[in-house]
Design a protein around this motif. Structure first.
Motif, PDB file in Angstrom:
ATOM      1  N   THR A  24      28.516  42.443  41.699  1.00  0.00           N
ATOM      2  CA  THR A  24      29.447  41.347  41.575  1.00  0.00           C
ATOM      3  C   THR A  24      28.695  40.036  41.554  1.00  0.00           C
ATOM      4  O   THR A  24      27.506  39.987  41.841  1.00  0.00           O
ATOM      5  CB  THR A  24      30.424  41.372  42.755  1.00  0.00           C
ATOM      6  OG1 THR A  24      29.661  41.417  43.952  1.00  0.00           O
ATOM      7  CG2 THR A  24      31.305  42.593  42.695  1.00  0.00           C
ATOM      8  N   PRO A  25      29.351  38.933  41.203  1.00  0.00           N
ATOM      9  CA  PRO A  25      28.638  37.676  41.027  1.00  0.00           C
ATOM     10  C   PRO A  25      27.764  37.269  42.206  1.00  0.00           C
ATOM     11  O   PRO A  25      28.246  37.057  43.307  1.00  0.00           O
ATOM     12  CB  PRO A  25      29.781  36.675  40.814  1.00  0.00           C
ATOM     13  CG  PRO A  25      30.882  37.493  40.204  1.00  0.00           C
ATOM     14  CD  PRO A  25      30.767  38.831  40.867  1.00  0.00           C
ATOM     15  N   SER A  54      28.474  36.826  35.222  1.00  0.00           N
ATOM     16  CA  SER A  54      29.252  36.639  36.443  1.00  0.00           C
ATOM     17  C   SER A  54      30.605  36.092  36.016  1.00  0.00           C
ATOM     18  O   SER A  54      30.731  34.909  35.692  1.00  0.00           O
ATOM     19  CB  SER A  54      28.544  35.660  37.388  1.00  0.00           C
ATOM     20  OG  SER A  54      27.304  36.182  37.804  1.00  0.00           O
ATOM     21  N   SER A  80      33.995  34.499  35.856  1.00  0.00           N
ATOM     22  CA  SER A  80      34.864  33.603  36.614  1.00  0.00           C
ATOM     23  C   SER A  80      35.810  32.833  35.709  1.00  0.00           C
ATOM     24  O   SER A  80      36.789  32.269  36.178  1.00  0.00           O
ATOM     25  CB  SER A  80      34.030  32.604  37.437  1.00  0.00           C
ATOM     26  OG  SER A  80      33.205  31.825  36.587  1.00  0.00           O
ATOM     27  N   ASP A  81      35.520  32.825  34.402  1.00  0.00           N
ATOM     28  CA  ASP A  81      36.306  32.055  33.445  1.00  0.00           C
ATOM     29  C   ASP A  81      36.878  32.982  32.374  1.00  0.00           C
ATOM     30  O   ASP A  81      36.134  33.563  31.582  1.00  0.00           O
ATOM     31  CB  ASP A  81      35.421  30.992  32.791  1.00  0.00           C
ATOM     32  CG  ASP A  81      36.183  30.140  31.789  1.00  0.00           C
ATOM     33  OD1 ASP A  81      37.412  30.303  31.670  1.00  0.00           O
ATOM     34  OD2 ASP A  81      35.528  29.312  31.135  1.00  0.00           O
ATOM     35  N   ASP A  83      35.566  32.477  28.874  1.00  0.00           N
ATOM     36  CA  ASP A  83      34.144  32.599  28.588  1.00  0.00           C
ATOM     37  C   ASP A  83      33.981  33.309  27.239  1.00  0.00           C
ATOM     38  O   ASP A  83      34.501  34.413  27.042  1.00  0.00           O
ATOM     39  CB  ASP A  83      33.472  33.419  29.697  1.00  0.00           C
ATOM     40  CG  ASP A  83      31.958  33.409  29.596  1.00  0.00           C
ATOM     41  OD1 ASP A  83      31.424  33.310  28.470  1.00  0.00           O
ATOM     42  OD2 ASP A  83      31.305  33.513  30.646  1.00  0.00           O
ATOM     43  N   SER A 130      35.195  36.353  47.509  1.00  0.00           N
ATOM     44  CA  SER A 130      36.547  35.799  47.470  1.00  0.00           C
ATOM     45  C   SER A 130      37.461  36.707  46.653  1.00  0.00           C
ATOM     46  O   SER A 130      37.465  36.646  45.413  1.00  0.00           O
ATOM     47  CB  SER A 130      36.542  34.388  46.874  1.00  0.00           C
ATOM     48  OG  SER A 130      37.866  33.916  46.731  1.00  0.00           O
ATOM     49  N   ALA A 177      40.022  34.673  44.501  1.00  0.00           N
ATOM     50  CA  ALA A 177      39.462  34.096  43.276  1.00  0.00           C
ATOM     51  C   ALA A 177      39.336  35.145  42.177  1.00  0.00           C
ATOM     52  O   ALA A 177      39.703  34.900  41.020  1.00  0.00           O
ATOM     53  CB  ALA A 177      38.106  33.463  43.565  1.00  0.00           C
ATOM     54  N   ILE A 178      38.805  36.334  42.493  1.00  0.00           N
ATOM     55  CA  ILE A 178      38.619  37.345  41.451  1.00  0.00           C
ATOM     56  C   ILE A 178      39.961  37.874  40.968  1.00  0.00           C
ATOM     57  O   ILE A 178      40.136  38.173  39.780  1.00  0.00           O
ATOM     58  CB  ILE A 178      37.701  38.490  41.932  1.00  0.00           C
ATOM     59  CG1 ILE A 178      37.264  39.356  40.740  1.00  0.00           C
ATOM     60  CG2 ILE A 178      38.378  39.352  42.983  1.00  0.00           C
ATOM     61  CD1 ILE A 178      36.406  38.652  39.728  1.00  0.00           C
ATOM     62  N   THR A 196      41.319  35.410  38.528  1.00  0.00           N
ATOM     63  CA  THR A 196      40.602  35.534  37.265  1.00  0.00           C
ATOM     64  C   THR A 196      41.095  36.738  36.480  1.00  0.00           C
ATOM     65  O   THR A 196      41.323  36.658  35.267  1.00  0.00           O
ATOM     66  CB  THR A 196      39.089  35.648  37.512  1.00  0.00           C
ATOM     67  OG1 THR A 196      38.622  34.464  38.162  1.00  0.00           O
ATOM     68  CG2 THR A 196      38.328  35.829  36.206  1.00  0.00           C
TER      69      THR A 196
END
Length: 248
Positions: free
Chosen positions: A3-4, A104, A106-107, A110, A142, A145-146, A149
């Motif tokens: 993971t990131p 990684s 998150s966006d 991307d 987090s 957060a994931i 996303t």
């Protein structure tokens, strides 16, 4: 299945030997069975679903699921894992609908996600029908957060099917030997916590339930090392599958 920014040095170092671990193969096979059981369209409408796999590792689960999907975009933050997967995909007998990405995530916008593995065309704003992960959530700092996303990476009506071992109390810590704790953020996932976090991220029809159980070797005492399958201490670990839908 990294993971990131968490334990990537460890996963890069382990990539070359990752597929030699029979427990990893067993867990991947059980996870695919659970996904196929809980996402029936993979069987009733084969080769129609675009999948995003987060934390794909060397692609053990990716290869098993590929015959059921239209395309599979396989993302992992550890370059070593993606390199190992790319080598496997270079063989003529390998699936042609898997696209490996070292990133990684998150966006959702991307550009690395925009490539269609089948047509090789770049589709700005590309979204997915299904997001999967296996033995990844316990590495992620987090979870809110994931999950947000993931929600944004889905088409309307798309779904997630995420599997990991359950945090059933202090004994769950024994899932990992002490020498492999790098990158472990939590010792499994909790049912009620995951359900609440998924709803907070926007998912509906949320279900977090037992997917399967798996026996694996554990250390007799912390730091003692794991005795292989010929003997030693073993424990049965419950695995959960976390299901949710992006509302239309």
């Amino acid at each position: 299945m990294s993971t990131p920014n968490i334990g990537n040095e460890r996963f890069n170092a382990e990539a070359a030997s990752w597929d030699q671990n029979p427990t990893v193969h067993k867990a991947s096979a059980l996870a695919v069975e659970a996904i196929l059981s809980h996402v029936p369209t993979l069987k009733t409408q084969p080769n129609t679903i675009d999948v995003l796999e987060i934390g794909c590792g060397t692609g053990l689960l990716s290869f098993l699921l590929a015959p059921y999907v239209r395309s599979l975009t396989a993302v992992d933050a550890a370059q070593g894992m993606i390199d190992a997967l790319a080598v496997k995909l270079s063989y003529d007998s390998s699936p042609q609908n898997i696209h490996p990405i070292a990133a990684s995530l998150s966006d959702p916008n991307d550009p690395v996600l925009f490539l269609d593995p089948l047509t090789k065309a770049s589709i700005p704003g590309r979204r997915f029908d299904l997001i999967i992960s296996h033995l990844v959530l316990h590495h992620i700092p987090s979870l809110p957060a994931i999950l947000r996303t993931m929600h944004r990476c889905l088409r309307e009506g798309g779904r997630v099917a995420l599997s990991d071992f359950e945090d059933f109390g202090p004994e769950a810590e024994r899932f990992h030997p002490q020498a492999r704790m790098e990158g472990v953020v939590r010792h499994g996932i909790k049912r009620t916590e995951m359900a609440e976090l998924m709803r907070d991220a926007g998912f509906v029809d949320v279900r977090v339930e037992t997917a399967f159980e798996m026996e694996k070797g554990v250390e007799k005492t912390p730091g003692a090392g794991v005795v292989k399958d010929e003997g030693g201490t073993k424990m049965v670990f419950p695995f959960l599958i976390c299901l949710g839908v992006k509302s239309r």
